[in-house]
Design an enzyme around this catalytic site. Structure first.
Site, PDB file in Angstrom:
ATOM      1  N   GLN A  11       0.816  -1.214   0.000  1.00 44.64           N
ATOM      2  CA  GLN A  11       0.000   0.000   0.000  1.00 44.64           C
ATOM      3  C   GLN A  11       0.853   1.269   0.000  1.00 44.64           C
ATOM      4  O   GLN A  11       0.653   2.169  -0.816  1.00 44.64           O
ATOM      5  CB  GLN A  11      -0.923   0.007   1.230  1.00 44.64           C
ATOM      6  CG  GLN A  11      -1.920  -1.141   1.223  1.00 44.64           C
ATOM      7  CD  GLN A  11      -2.814  -1.130   2.461  1.00 44.64           C
ATOM      8  OE1 GLN A  11      -3.957  -0.721   2.394  1.00 44.64           O
ATOM      9  NE2 GLN A  11      -2.288  -1.584   3.590  1.00 44.64           N
ATOM     10  N   LEU A  12       1.825   1.330   0.902  1.00 44.91           N
ATOM     11  CA  LEU A  12       2.622   2.551   1.030  1.00 44.91           C
ATOM     12  C   LEU A  12       3.599   2.709  -0.126  1.00 44.91           C
ATOM     13  O   LEU A  12       3.709   3.792  -0.712  1.00 44.91           O
ATOM     14  CB  LEU A  12       3.373   2.566   2.365  1.00 44.91           C
ATOM     15  CG  LEU A  12       4.247   3.796   2.623  1.00 44.91           C
ATOM     16  CD1 LEU A  12       3.436   5.088   2.536  1.00 44.91           C
ATOM     17  CD2 LEU A  12       4.942   3.685   3.976  1.00 44.91           C
ATOM     18  N   ILE A  37      15.571  -8.688  -1.300  1.00 47.72           N
ATOM     19  CA  ILE A  37      16.407  -7.896  -0.394  1.00 47.72           C
ATOM     20  C   ILE A  37      17.148  -8.756   0.629  1.00 47.72           C
ATOM     21  O   ILE A  37      18.036  -8.266   1.328  1.00 47.72           O
ATOM     22  CB  ILE A  37      15.599  -6.791   0.327  1.00 47.72           C
ATOM     23  CG1 ILE A  37      14.533  -7.383   1.260  1.00 47.72           C
ATOM     24  CG2 ILE A  37      14.999  -5.815  -0.675  1.00 47.72           C
ATOM     25  CD1 ILE A  37      13.904  -6.359   2.193  1.00 47.72           C
ATOM     26  N   ALA A  60       8.716  -4.983   4.020  1.00 48.41           N
ATOM     27  CA  ALA A  60       8.841  -5.585   5.354  1.00 48.41           C
ATOM     28  C   ALA A  60       8.023  -6.864   5.429  1.00 48.41           C
ATOM     29  O   ALA A  60       7.089  -7.064   4.653  1.00 48.41           O
ATOM     30  CB  ALA A  60       8.367  -4.611   6.428  1.00 48.41           C
ATOM     31  N   THR A  62       5.355  -8.193   7.368  1.00 45.79           N
ATOM     32  CA  THR A  62       4.384  -7.524   8.243  1.00 45.79           C
ATOM     33  C   THR A  62       3.283  -8.446   8.767  1.00 45.79           C
ATOM     34  O   THR A  62       2.355  -7.974   9.425  1.00 45.79           O
ATOM     35  CB  THR A  62       3.711  -6.349   7.508  1.00 45.79           C
ATOM     36  OG1 THR A  62       3.098  -6.842   6.317  1.00 45.79           O
ATOM     37  CG2 THR A  62       4.724  -5.260   7.164  1.00 45.79           C
ATOM     38  N   TYR A 125       7.633  -9.571  15.507  1.00 46.35           N
ATOM     39  CA  TYR A 125       7.606  -8.587  14.422  1.00 46.35           C
ATOM     40  C   TYR A 125       8.160  -7.240  14.895  1.00 46.35           C
ATOM     41  O   TYR A 125       9.048  -6.656  14.272  1.00 46.35           O
ATOM     42  CB  TYR A 125       6.180  -8.428  13.891  1.00 46.35           C
ATOM     43  CG  TYR A 125       5.962  -7.170  13.096  1.00 46.35           C
ATOM     44  CD1 TYR A 125       6.509  -7.013  11.828  1.00 46.35           C
ATOM     45  CD2 TYR A 125       5.207  -6.109  13.618  1.00 46.35           C
ATOM     46  CE1 TYR A 125       6.326  -5.841  11.103  1.00 46.35           C
ATOM     47  CE2 TYR A 125       5.009  -4.936  12.897  1.00 46.35           C
ATOM     48  CZ  TYR A 125       5.568  -4.803  11.644  1.00 46.35           C
ATOM     49  OH  TYR A 125       5.385  -3.648  10.945  1.00 46.35           O
ATOM     50  N   LYS A 129      11.594  -5.127  13.711  1.00 45.66           N
ATOM     51  CA  LYS A 129      11.544  -3.764  13.179  1.00 45.66           C
ATOM     52  C   LYS A 129      12.435  -2.827  14.006  1.00 45.66           C
ATOM     53  O   LYS A 129      13.088  -1.934  13.460  1.00 45.66           O
ATOM     54  CB  LYS A 129      10.106  -3.248  13.149  1.00 45.66           C
ATOM     55  CG  LYS A 129       9.225  -3.944  12.112  1.00 45.66           C
ATOM     56  CD  LYS A 129       9.709  -3.766  10.684  1.00 45.66           C
ATOM     57  CE  LYS A 129       9.540  -2.355  10.182  1.00 45.66           C
ATOM     58  NZ  LYS A 129       9.985  -2.203   8.769  1.00 45.66           N
ATOM     59  N   TRP A 150      -1.320   1.579  11.544  1.00 47.19           N
ATOM     60  CA  TRP A 150      -2.696   1.361  11.056  1.00 47.19           C
ATOM     61  C   TRP A 150      -2.912   1.895   9.638  1.00 47.19           C
ATOM     62  O   TRP A 150      -3.872   2.617   9.381  1.00 47.19           O
ATOM     63  CB  TRP A 150      -3.691   2.008  12.010  1.00 47.19           C
ATOM     64  CG  TRP A 150      -3.723   1.463  13.403  1.00 47.19           C
ATOM     65  CD1 TRP A 150      -2.735   0.788  14.067  1.00 47.19           C
ATOM     66  CD2 TRP A 150      -4.802   1.581  14.343  1.00 47.19           C
ATOM     67  NE1 TRP A 150      -3.134   0.483  15.348  1.00 47.19           N
ATOM     68  CE2 TRP A 150      -4.400   0.954  15.550  1.00 47.19           C
ATOM     69  CE3 TRP A 150      -6.067   2.174  14.310  1.00 47.19           C
ATOM     70  CZ2 TRP A 150      -5.211   0.882  16.686  1.00 47.19           C
ATOM     71  CZ3 TRP A 150      -6.868   2.110  15.429  1.00 47.19           C
ATOM     72  CH2 TRP A 150      -6.456   1.465  16.600  1.00 47.19           C
TER      73      TRP A 150
END
Length: 285
Positions: A11-12, A37, A60, A62, A125, A129, A150
């Site tokens: 999404q990002l 990666i 990531a 996630t 998780y 991070k 979120w």
């Protein structure tokens, strides 16, 4: 400016690439099929060939619950992948932005976590991070670490899409009401990230839409804006057990953004309204 964005299929990453293209930047978006990666040699070779001016590392592992059991893959993506990218960025002298998460905190208390509060992740998780954050800080002299929470965007699945899907055949839903945070639209977030990466105002930032709510309150607003007649019952975290522990308090202070002259993002309610209208337009067209 040539900007490489990892996690382009998410999404990002998707929104960062498209926002950059609107601004006239040379954007290169890569997903896991384009660049692994976790393969150090592939990362070094790719970055050396592309020679980006900046890297926005959105990729990531996630899957929060899955991370508790699939430790190896989660570590390889979130820690080793970040290490390889940061090292490669150093070699080609590229700016580096690492996207982190509210999960680096333990979620205790009710006050917003500040950028200088000590992380204390409670799940695997979140731990990976945070390790990724430490890797970036140890390898690079200058860096951006952006903690988000979120998120929802047009490119991918999220809580909003899930709620609307469930609303198709349910008139009542139980939703957790004692976890509080800030829903964040990747459309808004992507613009802020590109504003930040063009500056020399390095450091840790918290970047979310303004305001706080629980998941249950979020769900109620989703149904209200979408015109769905669904009753939301607020339940406790304990009534909805999950494999990984979720932070009850995901409130984050955005003081660093304000101090460095960046405009806060719109309220989550306004951003959600805009997003729902986009979704409904997609359905009609």
């Amino acid at each position: 400016m040539k900007i490489l964005v990892t996690g382009y299929t998410g999404q990002l990453g998707y929104d960062v690439v498209h926002e950059g293209l609107k601004r006239g930047f040379e954007m290169i978006g890569v997903g896991s099929k384009d660049l692994n990666i976790t393969d150090e040699q592939s990362v070094f070779q790719y970055i050396n060939e592309v020679k980006p001016h900046a890297i926005v590392h959105c990729a990531a592992f996630t899957a929060v619950d899955k991370a508790e059991d699939d430790n190896e893959n989660c570590w390889n993506v979130n820690v080793k992948g970040t290490q390889y990218l940061a090292n490669a960025a150093k070699i080609v002298n590229a700016r580096f932005m690492y996207i982190s998460t509210d999960y680096v905190f333990d979620g205790l208390g009710e006050l917003p976590f500040s950028e200088i509060d000590a992380p204390n992740p409670v799940g695997y998780y979140g731990m990976t991070k945070y390790e990724g954050e430490k890797v970036v800080q140890s390898l690079l002299a200058d860096w951006f670490i952006i903690r988000i929470s979120w998120v929802f965007g047009l490119n991918g699945n999220n809580f909003i899409r899930t709620m609307l899907r469930l609303a198709e055949n349910r008139s009542e839903l139980n939703v957790v009401g004692d976890q509080v945070g800030s829903p964040t639209n990747t459309f808004d977030l992507s613009r802020l990230l590109l504003d930040i990466i063009q500056t020399d105002r390095y450091g840790i930032y918290h970047a979310t839409n303004e305001g706080f709510c629980s998941w249950a309150e979020f769900a109620k607003e989703i149904f209200r804006l979408a015109g769905k007649d669904v009753r939301v019952n607020s339940i406790t975290t304990e009534e909805y057990p999950t494999r990984a522990v979720r932070p009850k308090n995901s409130r984050m202070s955005k003081q660093k953004l304000i101090e460095n002259g960046f405009k806060p993002l719109p309220s989550w309610q306004n951003s959600l309204d805009h997003y729902i209208k986009q979704l409904l337009h997609e359905v009609k067209s």
